[in-house]
Design a protein around this motif. Sequence first.
Motif, short mmCIF file in Angstrom:
data_model
loop_
_atom_site.label_atom_id
_atom_site.label_comp_id
_atom_site.label_asym_id
_atom_site.label_seq_id
_atom_site.Cartn_x
_atom_site.Cartn_y
_atom_site.Cartn_z
N CYS A 223 0.84 -1.20 0.00
CA CYS A 223 0.00 0.00 0.00
C CYS A 223 0.87 1.25 0.00
CB CYS A 223 -0.91 0.02 1.23
SG CYS A 223 -2.00 -1.41 1.36
N GLY A 224 0.25 2.36 -0.31
CA GLY A 224 0.96 3.63 -0.30
C GLY A 224 0.67 4.43 0.94
N ALA A 225 1.24 5.61 0.99
CA ALA A 225 0.98 6.58 2.07
C ALA A 225 0.77 7.93 1.43
CB ALA A 225 2.14 6.61 3.06
N MET A 226 0.04 8.79 2.09
CA MET A 226 -0.28 10.08 1.48
C MET A 226 -0.06 11.23 2.44
SD MET A 226 -4.44 9.86 1.44
CE MET A 226 -4.37 8.16 0.88
N VAL A 227 0.17 12.39 1.87
CA VAL A 227 0.21 13.64 2.61
C VAL A 227 -1.20 14.20 2.63
CG1 VAL A 227 1.13 15.98 2.68
CG2 VAL A 227 2.57 14.11 1.89
N SER A 228 -1.70 14.48 3.81
CA SER A 228 -3.03 15.07 3.94
C SER A 228 -2.89 16.50 4.46
CB SER A 228 -3.89 14.25 4.91
OG SER A 228 -5.14 14.87 5.11
N LEU A 229 -3.52 17.43 3.77
CA LEU A 229 -3.48 18.84 4.16
C LEU A 229 -4.86 19.23 4.65
CD1 LEU A 229 -1.44 20.22 1.14
CD2 LEU A 229 -0.60 19.66 3.42
N ALA A 244 -0.36 16.13 7.69
CA ALA A 244 -0.19 14.81 8.30
C ALA A 244 0.13 13.80 7.22
CB ALA A 244 -1.47 14.39 9.03
N ILE A 245 0.82 12.72 7.61
CA ILE A 245 1.03 11.58 6.72
C ILE A 245 0.05 10.49 7.13
CG2 ILE A 245 2.63 9.81 5.93
CD1 ILE A 245 4.88 11.74 6.42
N CYS A 246 -0.69 9.97 6.16
CA CYS A 246 -1.70 8.95 6.43
C CYS A 246 -1.29 7.64 5.76
CB CYS A 246 -3.07 9.38 5.90
SG CYS A 246 -3.69 10.90 6.62
N TYR A 247 -1.40 6.55 6.50
CA TYR A 247 -1.07 5.22 6.00
C TYR A 247 -2.35 4.41 5.89
CZ TYR A 247 3.48 6.85 7.56
OH TYR A 247 4.61 7.60 7.76
N THR A 248 -2.53 3.75 4.75
CA THR A 248 -3.73 2.97 4.52
C THR A 248 -3.37 1.50 4.31
OG1 THR A 248 -5.64 2.66 3.07
CG2 THR A 248 -3.63 3.44 2.04
N ASN A 249 -4.33 0.60 4.54
CA ASN A 249 -4.13 -0.82 4.23
C ASN A 249 -4.95 -1.25 3.03
OD1 ASN A 249 -6.71 -0.86 5.27
ND2 ASN A 249 -6.38 -2.60 6.63
N VAL A 250 -5.38 -0.28 2.22
CA VAL A 250 -6.18 -0.57 1.03
C VAL A 250 -5.29 -0.43 -0.21
CG1 VAL A 250 -8.17 0.11 -0.35
CG2 VAL A 250 -8.29 0.20 2.14
N GLU A 251 -4.95 -1.55 -0.83
CA GLU A 251 -4.10 -1.52 -2.02
C GLU A 251 -4.76 -0.78 -3.18
OE1 GLU A 251 -3.12 -5.52 -3.00
OE2 GLU A 251 -1.69 -5.74 -1.35
#
Length: 268
Positions: A223-229, A244-251
């Motif tokens: 999975c990826g990670a994203m920058v959330s503003l 914030a950096i957000c980590y997901t478990n959804v491929e």
Amino acid sequence: MNKKYFKIVFAFALVGAMFSSCQDEDIENIGDVNNQELSVPDTNNIIRTSTKSGVGYKFSEIYFLSGDGEEFHKYKTIKIRNIQGTICQEWFYEDLHEYWFDYLCLPDDKDGIVHGYFYPWENNISDVSQSDWDYLIFNSNLVDNETGFHIPNQSDLYNLGEIVGRKNKSRIRKLLNAKKNGSLDLRKPESWTENGPCFWYNPIDYVWWSNNNGVDPNLVNGCGAMVSLTVWLPEQSGWGDGLAICYTNVEELCCNIRLMRTITKEQW
């Protein structure tokens, strides 16, 4: 991975307090960000962020080789720096909308001009190398490449915080022209809701190298990670509104791309 969740880590908290004092400098056109119109190019604008610091910005442009290999798409960029000019960055002022890679788009925005394209991470954007980005991006003469643009990593976010200042992170959204594009799921692209600006984050950086071979230890495999503003913590938390950096478990999650690069004072 049938349950969607986000693990949230504040990027600025990971790397410690970043706001430091600096010397005043004689620069024209100093004003309040709330009274500035960032969409109007002005090569001398300075956003006042505290008594002794500010954010310098000006606009530029690059050309991205389109998916047919014959045309170019023009993108507006914004160059930002601290007062001293010791930390300088250039960010895309809009989300990527190129069809070199797998992507989703909204039915009423097939060119991605309004909301950008939404890209899957694994085996797609995760496989794009620096040389690939360099090959695709050109300056205005459409002959010479503009090198160094990439998906932001931990060090880039730290330097962004150094430029803007720890107490002024909410201004990042305005500086980068970040819109409430949210994200999309490959399994149900029609379920999009406008839920806040975010874009992909590169979880590989030298800051993790000593203990995890350069990979962010919070990353979920595949999975990826994203920058959330957006707003994640209350002001009393000490970090308030910002990044914030957000980590997901959804491929299957798809997200916007906002490319950036570190530039020198001469490139400014």
